[in-house]
Design a protein around this motif. Structure first.
Motif, PDB file in Angstrom:
ATOM      1  N   THR A 104      14.789   2.000  14.727  1.00 62.59           N
ATOM      2  CA  THR A 104      14.792   2.546  13.380  1.00 62.59           C
ATOM      3  C   THR A 104      15.977   3.492  13.231  1.00 62.59           C
ATOM      4  OG1 THR A 104      13.433   4.464  13.961  1.00 62.59           O
ATOM      5  CG2 THR A 104      12.279   2.440  13.340  1.00 62.59           C
ATOM      6  N   VAL A 105      16.250   3.885  11.992  1.00 65.02           N
ATOM      7  CA  VAL A 105      17.350   4.817  11.738  1.00 65.02           C
ATOM      8  C   VAL A 105      17.132   6.114  12.495  1.00 65.02           C
ATOM      9  CG1 VAL A 105      18.494   6.195   9.960  1.00 65.02           C
ATOM     10  CG2 VAL A 105      17.869   3.819   9.493  1.00 65.02           C
ATOM     11  N   LEU A 106      15.893   6.608  12.482  1.00 62.34           N
ATOM     12  CA  LEU A 106      15.608   7.872  13.159  1.00 62.34           C
ATOM     13  C   LEU A 106      15.775   7.757  14.664  1.00 62.34           C
ATOM     14  CD1 LEU A 106      14.827  10.684  12.198  1.00 62.34           C
ATOM     15  CD2 LEU A 106      12.455  10.151  12.743  1.00 62.34           C
ATOM     16  N   ARG A 202       9.616   2.321   8.576  1.00 61.70           N
ATOM     17  CA  ARG A 202      10.863   2.464   9.331  1.00 61.70           C
ATOM     18  C   ARG A 202      11.741   3.597   8.822  1.00 61.70           C
ATOM     19  NH1 ARG A 202      15.305  -1.537   7.772  1.00 61.70           N
ATOM     20  NH2 ARG A 202      15.029  -1.937   5.547  1.00 61.70           N
ATOM     21  N   PHE A 203      11.497   4.090   7.596  1.00 61.14           N
ATOM     22  CA  PHE A 203      12.249   5.230   7.081  1.00 61.14           C
ATOM     23  C   PHE A 203      11.481   6.540   7.226  1.00 61.14           C
ATOM     24  CE2 PHE A 203      14.074   1.934   3.955  1.00 61.14           C
ATOM     25  CZ  PHE A 203      15.016   1.539   4.890  1.00 61.14           C
ATOM     26  N   LEU A 410       9.904  -2.265  -4.886  1.00 58.64           N
ATOM     27  CA  LEU A 410      10.210  -1.720  -3.564  1.00 58.64           C
ATOM     28  C   LEU A 410       9.007  -0.948  -3.039  1.00 58.64           C
ATOM     29  CD1 LEU A 410      13.900  -0.392  -3.763  1.00 58.64           C
ATOM     30  CD2 LEU A 410      13.060  -2.647  -3.070  1.00 58.64           C
ATOM     31  N   GLU A 411       8.645  -1.235  -1.796  1.00 57.67           N
ATOM     32  CA  GLU A 411       7.577  -0.537  -1.107  1.00 57.67           C
ATOM     33  C   GLU A 411       8.177   0.204   0.081  1.00 57.67           C
ATOM     34  OE1 GLU A 411       4.443  -3.216  -0.144  1.00 57.67           O
ATOM     35  OE2 GLU A 411       4.331  -4.074  -2.167  1.00 57.67           O
ATOM     36  N   PRO A 412       7.413   1.112   0.714  1.00 54.59           N
ATOM     37  CA  PRO A 412       7.968   1.862   1.852  1.00 54.59           C
ATOM     38  C   PRO A 412       8.572   0.932   2.906  1.00 54.59           C
ATOM     39  CG  PRO A 412       5.890   2.823   1.190  1.00 54.59           C
ATOM     40  CD  PRO A 412       6.050   1.570   0.371  1.00 54.59           C
ATOM     41  N   GLY A 413       9.785   1.241   3.319  1.00 51.88           N
ATOM     42  CA  GLY A 413      10.496   0.415   4.287  1.00 51.88           C
ATOM     43  C   GLY A 413      11.433  -0.597   3.664  1.00 51.88           C
ATOM     44  N   ASP A 414      11.314  -0.816   2.342  1.00 52.13           N
ATOM     45  CA  ASP A 414      12.206  -1.751   1.653  1.00 52.13           C
ATOM     46  C   ASP A 414      13.533  -1.076   1.312  1.00 52.13           C
ATOM     47  OD1 ASP A 414      10.126  -3.500   1.801  1.00 52.13           O
ATOM     48  OD2 ASP A 414       9.657  -3.493  -0.345  1.00 52.13           O
ATOM     49  N   MET A 415      14.538  -1.909   1.076  1.00 56.15           N
ATOM     50  CA  MET A 415      15.844  -1.389   0.699  1.00 56.15           C
ATOM     51  C   MET A 415      16.486  -2.323  -0.317  1.00 56.15           C
ATOM     52  SD  MET A 415      19.301  -0.621   2.881  1.00 56.15           S
ATOM     53  CE  MET A 415      20.066  -2.148   2.342  1.00 56.15           C
TER      54      MET A 415
END
Length: 684
Positions: A104-106, A202-203, A410-415
């Motif tokens: 993930t980004v983090l 993932r965010f 868009l839902e959580p984790g979407d981009m």
């Protein structure tokens, strides 16, 4: 710095192995000859030891080397050993098997050793395990940036290379973290990776609505500068609430009274009341100023895009709330959905002129689309020109057909990636109570060829005008040239038109037809001479412009250094700087191995016969909060400075190997850059 002796104007053959501009050709030739003589008299030792000081005073042919820090024996081997480093290894070394490893980004941002936080609020408390694909401490900022971009687009089954070739500046890319992509070739591979690694969160940990509330509580945030409170009414007109007046009381006050000229410090209770009870969207401008993780994310991404990277955060309540009217932006936008859901409708650029625009648009109003049977070709499913509804006319706003090419949630984790010029609008779900939080990461603002040309062309014109050998641009315009130039005289280039005009003139006033025709032909000849002369002037300006391309790039590079984030240094970068405990009060010696702490944070230019070095190490998180403070050196120092700025991780260079005659000057230059905090020192 110590002033060097003036170089003599001698023609020295170009040395491809030397580093630096042609102004240092003589110096490079002398060093090469000196090295040859020393090699004949006494070969270099293969061991690095304190007693071999004299060997380090002679530059070797090896300019840069790479140290394998995981191999203890490699640390003791000859640091002068020849090493041909392939720059492509940076890209080749970060390929990841997405079936078995999904960072993930983090995780990519995380490190084994956390650097001390300098910001007042580091709100991300949930620890993310650092990536385990190799030694994460050794990953450079450029590698991490590349991995972050791959991480963002991973669920779509798209590689970074494919993203740049197909989508970048061309078309939107919707990336769902929860559903399989439609690409049958990669569907199995990428969905297998998603099944092993949850992507809907993932965010998580990058930013949150609680972070926003904490910032409002603990920071003196100003309306208009740090945040906006806004909503769209039933007519999709944007209304601002940039003051500590509740939206409920707006009817009692005029807009002028509410949006005062002097920005107020935002009251957290009023802001949250407008959010939760009045349907307002809260936009945080540049939240990275007060948030370490966001600052680190943007700072590292600048290594991928090579331009300034910024971000805004948008918190919108549920129940079909909308904060901003349809519009397009002048940025490449990466919309990261962090909390809640939001529906997005995306429309293509209106025309060629508004494709890749240089400024953002005003608000649009969307109008209904009426189709008839003749408007649609069912055989090819192609929509023909749209007929706009005559209703919904907007005052002062342009109408755009409400016919999106993307209509997604868009839902959580979407981009969602949006190129410049693509019209968009977002609204929360009408049955969703949970607010939506998304982060818009932006880049490429005022970073086009046009911006470079606007720097070069005026300077090229000025240079051509001031030329000592070329005086044409300073010569006077031809006498009476307005009698044959200008739009009203364009038709004289048509000889048939001239003859007809002369014939009619002769009939009208009784003048001799041949005489009038000769006058018109003479005008045409004068026009051709004038246009050729103008072409010659333009060619001179163009020639000057070609000579100024590098100088223009330096100017736009200085702008980038002034605007960009201060580098959020990684743990291994901090450990080799002057502020680390091991290197406090450290003095540079000829045997020190050094390099630029991070690629791209410094730039060398030549101004007024001086070598001027700019860097962003002292930048503020506030946009242009600290002005650049360049370092000035003698022109003879430029080759050594170029070597230092081009030596970046994983390479090192020995101070003694810098292209300079005087060893004391080498040490002094490196010490000055080390004291500025932009040079790393290798410590075994």
């Amino acid at each position: 710095m110590t002033k060097k002796q003036d170089q003599q104007n001698l023609a020295i053959p170009h040395d491809d192995e030397a580093v630096g501009g042609s102004r240092a050709a003589k110096k490079r030739a002398k060093l090469k000859e000196k090295k040859r003589k020393v090699q004949e008299d006494e070969p270099h030792s293969s061991e690095l030891n304190a007693g071999a000081t004299t060997n380090y005073l002679v530059p070797s042919s090896t300019k840069k080397i790479r140290l394998n820090r995981t191999d203890e024996k490699a640390k003791k081997c000859s640091l002068r050993e020849s090493f041909n480093f392939d720059k492509d290894v940076i890209d080749k070394g970060i390929e990841i098997d997405m079936q078995n490893f999904y960072p993930t980004v983090l995780q990519i941002l995380s490190e084994e050793e956390k650097p001390p936080s300098s910001a007042s609020n580091s709100s991300v408390s949930n620890a993310a395990a650092p990536i385990k694909n190799g030694n994460s401490e050794e990953l450079t900022a450029k590698q991490r940036a590349h991995m972050i971009l791959q991480s963002l687009i991973y669920p779509a089954g798209v590689t970074v290379k494919q993203f740049y070739s197909k989508f970048w500046e061309k078309e939107p890319l919707y990336i769902s973290a929860s559903s399989d992509d439609d690409n049958t070739e990669t569907q199995g591979k990428w969905s297998a990776g998603r099944s092993r690694h949850p992507t809907t969160d993932r965010f998580k940990g990058i930013f949150s609505s609680q972070d926003m509330k904490r910032m409002l509580t603990h920071q003196a945030l100003l309306y208009k500068y740090d945040l906006n409170v806004t909503k769209c009414n039933d007519r999709k007109e944007r209304i601002n609430f940039d003051s500590n007046v509740s939206a409920v009381n707006m009817k009692k006050k005029s807009a002028a009274e509410t949006n005062q000229n002097s920005p107020q410090i935002a009251d957290v209770q009023v802001v949250w009341d407008n959010l939760e009870n009045n349907g307002c969207t809260v936009r945080f401008l540049c939240p990275h100023k007060h948030h370490d993780t966001l600052h680190k994310l943007l700072s590292i991404l600048e290594s991928e895009f090579g331009c300034m990277v910024g971000c805004n955060a948008y918190l919108t309540p549920g129940y079909a709330s909308q904060g901003f009217a349809p519009h397009y932006d002048d940025i490449e936008a990466f919309i990261l959905q962090i909390e809640g859901k939001k529906r997005w409708r995306v429309y293509p650029p209106l025309n060629g002129k508004e494709t890749l625009p240089r400024t953002s648009s005003d608000d649009f109003v969307m109008v209904d689309v009426n189709y008839s049977d003749s408007d649609r070709d069912d055989s090819e499913d192609v929509k023909r020109p749209i007929k706009l509804s005559k209703s919904n006319k907007a005052d002062g706003r342009r109408e755009v057909p409400d016919d999106p090419v993307l209509d997604i949630v868009l839902e959580p984790g979407d981009m969602l990636y949006l190129p410049r010029g693509w019209i968009h609008q977002g609204i929360t779900q009408d049955r969703e109570k949970e607010p939506s939080l998304h982060l818009t990461v932006s880049c490429m603002q005022q970073w086009a060829w046009a911006d470079l040309m606007e720097i070069i062309i005026p300077e090229a014109t000025k240079s051509a005008i001031e030329s000592e050998s070329y005086t044409t641009l300073r010569e006077g315009l031809p006498r009476n040239f307005l009698s044959y130039m200008g739009v009203m005289n364009e038709e004289t280039e048509n000889i048939e038109g001239l003859k007809q005009a002369a014939h009619h003139i002769g009939v009208a006033d009784g003048s001799d037809e041949d005489e009038e025709q000769k006058k018109e032909e003479q005008k045409m000849t004068l026009r051709k001479v004038f246009i050729e002369r103008a072409k010659t002037c333009l060619q001179k300006v163009f020639h000057e412009a070609l000579q100024m391309i590098d100088a223009g790039c330096d100017e736009i590079g200085k702008t980038f250094l002034s605007n960009r984030q201060p580098p959020a240094l990684l743990a291994n970068e901090l450990a080799s700087l002057k502020d680390s405990k091991r290197l406090r009060n450290f003095k540079i010696t000829p045997t020190c191995m050094v390099r630029l702490v991070r690629d791209g944070i410094a730039r060398l230019t030549v101004e007024d016969d001086k070598a001027v070095l700019y860097h962003c190490a002292d930048n503020s998180r506030e946009f242009q909060g600290n002005p650049l403070q360049p370092l000035e050196f003698e022109l003879d120092d430029a080759p050594a400075l170029e070597m230092l700025l081009k030596t970046t991780s994983p390479q090192w260079i020995c101070v003694a190997d810098l292209v300079m005659d005087d060893i004391e000057d080498k040490v002094e230059i490196v010490q000055s850059l080390f004291d500025e905090g932009i040079i790393s020192v290798f410590q075994p």
